[in-house]
Motif scaffolding. Structure first.
Motif, PDB file in Angstrom:
ATOM      1  N   GLN A 137       0.813  -1.217   0.000  1.00  0.00           N
ATOM      2  CA  GLN A 137       0.000   0.000   0.000  1.00  0.00           C
ATOM      3  C   GLN A 137       0.850   1.273   0.000  1.00  0.00           C
ATOM      4  N   LEU A 138       2.137   1.126   0.316  1.00  0.00           N
ATOM      5  CA  LEU A 138       3.025   2.284   0.283  1.00  0.00           C
ATOM      6  C   LEU A 138       3.472   2.516  -1.158  1.00  0.00           C
ATOM      7  N   ASP A 139       2.982   3.589  -1.742  1.00  0.00           N
ATOM      8  CA  ASP A 139       3.262   3.883  -3.147  1.00  0.00           C
ATOM      9  C   ASP A 139       3.251   5.384  -3.339  1.00  0.00           C
ATOM     10  N   ASP A 140       3.098   5.825  -4.582  1.00  0.00           N
ATOM     11  CA  ASP A 140       3.140   7.267  -4.833  1.00  0.00           C
ATOM     12  C   ASP A 140       1.910   7.993  -4.294  1.00  0.00           C
ATOM     13  N   ARG A 141       0.866   7.239  -3.904  1.00  0.00           N
ATOM     14  CA  ARG A 141      -0.333   7.869  -3.342  1.00  0.00           C
ATOM     15  C   ARG A 141      -0.417   7.741  -1.826  1.00  0.00           C
ATOM     16  N   LEU A 142       0.436   6.973  -1.225  1.00  0.00           N
ATOM     17  CA  LEU A 142       0.475   6.849   0.233  1.00  0.00           C
ATOM     18  C   LEU A 142       1.934   6.822   0.684  1.00  0.00           C
ATOM     19  N   THR A 143       2.377   7.902   1.289  1.00  0.00           N
ATOM     20  CA  THR A 143       3.774   8.024   1.698  1.00  0.00           C
ATOM     21  C   THR A 143       3.868   8.440   3.165  1.00  0.00           C
ATOM     22  N   ILE A 144       5.065   8.279   3.708  1.00  0.00           N
ATOM     23  CA  ILE A 144       5.326   8.608   5.109  1.00  0.00           C
ATOM     24  C   ILE A 144       6.423   9.660   5.191  1.00  0.00           C
ATOM     25  N   VAL A 145       6.201  10.656   6.025  1.00  0.00           N
ATOM     26  CA  VAL A 145       7.249  11.622   6.367  1.00  0.00           C
ATOM     27  C   VAL A 145       7.594  11.390   7.832  1.00  0.00           C
ATOM     28  N   PRO A 146       8.804  10.907   8.123  1.00  0.00           N
ATOM     29  CA  PRO A 146       9.171  10.578   9.506  1.00  0.00           C
ATOM     30  C   PRO A 146       9.274  11.822  10.390  1.00  0.00           C
ATOM     31  N   THR A 147       8.716  11.728  11.590  1.00  0.00           N
ATOM     32  CA  THR A 147       8.870  12.779  12.604  1.00  0.00           C
ATOM     33  C   THR A 147       9.220  12.107  13.929  1.00  0.00           C
ATOM     34  N   THR A 148       9.758  12.881  14.842  1.00  0.00           N
ATOM     35  CA  THR A 148      10.264  12.280  16.084  1.00  0.00           C
ATOM     36  C   THR A 148       9.544  12.762  17.337  1.00  0.00           C
ATOM     37  N   GLU A 149       8.632  13.729  17.195  1.00  0.00           N
ATOM     38  CA  GLU A 149       7.946  14.274  18.362  1.00  0.00           C
ATOM     39  C   GLU A 149       6.429  14.242  18.170  1.00  0.00           C
ATOM     40  N   VAL A 150       5.722  14.272  19.304  1.00  0.00           N
ATOM     41  CA  VAL A 150       4.258  14.298  19.285  1.00  0.00           C
ATOM     42  C   VAL A 150       3.775  15.383  20.238  1.00  0.00           C
ATOM     43  N   ILE A 151       2.838  16.200  19.797  1.00  0.00           N
ATOM     44  CA  ILE A 151       2.220  17.183  20.677  1.00  0.00           C
ATOM     45  C   ILE A 151       1.120  16.475  21.461  1.00  0.00           C
ATOM     46  N   GLU A 152       1.242  16.467  22.762  1.00  0.00           N
ATOM     47  CA  GLU A 152       0.291  15.773  23.623  1.00  0.00           C
ATOM     48  C   GLU A 152      -0.882  16.680  23.976  1.00  0.00           C
ATOM     49  N   ASP A 153      -1.981  16.070  24.432  1.00  0.00           N
ATOM     50  CA  ASP A 153      -3.169  16.843  24.779  1.00  0.00           C
ATOM     51  C   ASP A 153      -2.902  17.853  25.889  1.00  0.00           C
ATOM     52  N   GLN A 154      -2.012  17.520  26.813  1.00  0.00           N
ATOM     53  CA  GLN A 154      -1.751  18.402  27.942  1.00  0.00           C
ATOM     54  C   GLN A 154      -0.748  19.514  27.626  1.00  0.00           C
ATOM     55  N   ASP A 155      -0.152  19.485  26.443  1.00  0.00           N
ATOM     56  CA  ASP A 155       0.817  20.519  26.067  1.00  0.00           C
ATOM     57  C   ASP A 155       0.140  21.867  25.854  1.00  0.00           C
ATOM     58  N   GLU A 156       0.809  22.930  26.275  1.00  0.00           N
ATOM     59  CA  GLU A 156       0.305  24.281  26.032  1.00  0.00           C
ATOM     60  C   GLU A 156       0.513  24.585  24.547  1.00  0.00           C
TER      61      GLU A 156
END
Length: 334
Positions: free
Chosen positions: A51-70
């Motif tokens: 399913q990973l092809d020219d219409r479904l791609t991934i951009v790697p990231t290393t952080e997540v904004i959590e619900d409790q973050d300001e």
């Protein structure tokens, strides 16, 4: 081809619910590309390799904004979060729309300060679609929390954008626009609402006057405009009341003896119809209108089905070129 940037790490059921929704929508939306932002290893575990092809791609990231973050601090400090990187993709023209289940305040902040507002729009506004008793397409309410304070001219702009959205995305002909107020008379409400009434009445919108809170779910309007503080309070009250009533109804039918259970079985189809009427998942998420590109927020608790409908919603907003229409409309005033 259209491209939707998706924060794949936001929400309680991320990334699986989001990936499942994308895989569901991908065969239907053949003119759309999906870019998922998040932990590459986690994402690849849930996506079949074919399913990973020219219409479904991934951009790697290393952080997540959590619900409790300001919100403001989060987008400033977590530059490599899935939400912020996705927002920058949209800002840079690499994607046409942004979708997230994550921290609402952070998404609003990302939309306003990264994607940017349309010239001529005083304040972007958040707009969901809500159910009504006599229709399957519901109504739009704007603003539901993007702005704590409002001016009459803001409400007029929001009503114009929401009316156009209702026409193009929900296929409502000549949408009826109403002002949420504490009475039907034109002189009701504070100075902001009285002046907003005059502006709406003088506009070319199909303005039907004031609407009271007890009338919202009766289908008397296709668009309801309000200040963000009131809109957010009404939205949460409506969601909470609907949830409690359905829970109480189920409890009453299942825990009051054998004959009550028999009665529940006899009206099973009617109950399913009632629950379906208030199934907000099929309406998609809340659109943040007034930005340089569509930004759509769906509830953090959303599962695959709700995300699937939100993807389709975002795709249609892009396909109908709403942002271009807003830019054309409001640039006339500058």
């Amino acid at each position: 081809m259209r491209t939707i940037a998706i924060d794949a790490m936001g929400g309680e059921h991320a990334p699986k619910a989001i990936i499942d929704a994308v895989l569901h929508a991908k065969p239907e939306l053949k003119q759309t590309k999906f870019v998922l932002f998040g932990d590459e290893e986690k994402l690849k575990k849930s996506i079949p390799a074919d399913q990973l092809d020219d219409r479904l791609t991934i951009v790697p990231t290393t952080e997540v904004i959590e619900d409790q973050d300001e919100p403001v601090k989060a987008i400033q400090k977590k530059k490599n979060s899935s939400m912020v990187v996705a927002a920058n993709y949209v800002k840079d023209g690499k994607a046409d729309a942004l979708l997230s289940l994550g921290n609402t305040g952070a998404l609003l902040t990302s939309g306003i300060f990264i994607v940017g507002r349309i010239k001529g729009i005083a304040r972007p506004a958040l707009m969901p679609t809500l159910p009504v008793e006599n229709s399957d397409i519901g109504f739009n309410m704007i603003d539901v929390g993007a702005n704590a304070q409002s001016k009459p001219e803001y409400l007029l702009q929001w009503a114009k954008m929401a009316s156009y959205y209702a026409e193009k995305v929900r296929d409502v002909s000549n949408p009826r626009v109403a002002l949420l107020n504490n009475g039907a008379e034109s002189d009701k409400g504070d100075d902001v609402h009285q002046e907003a009434y005059k502006l709406l009445k003088a506009s070319d919108l199909n303005f039907t006057g004031n609407i009271e809170g007890n009338e919202l779910l009766l289908g008397k309007a296709d668009v309801v405009v309000t200040d963000g503080f009131t809109g957010n309070s009404v939205l949460k009250n409506t969601e909470g009341t609907a949830s409690v009533l359905i829970h109480l109804l189920k409890d009453s039918l299942l825990n009051n003896g054998f004959m009550t259970k028999v009665g529940a079985l006899l009206i099973k189809n009617a109950l399913k119809s009632l629950v379906a009427k208030f199934d907000t998942a099929r309406y998609g998420g809340a659109a943040l209108l007034g930005l340089n590109a569509p930004v759509v927020k769906t509830h953090g608790r959303s599962g695959e089905r709700a995300v699937y409908y939100t993807i389709k919603q975002a795709d249609k907003i892009v396909a109908e070129k709403l942002t271009d229409e807003f830019k054309l409309e409001f640039s006339k005033k500058n």
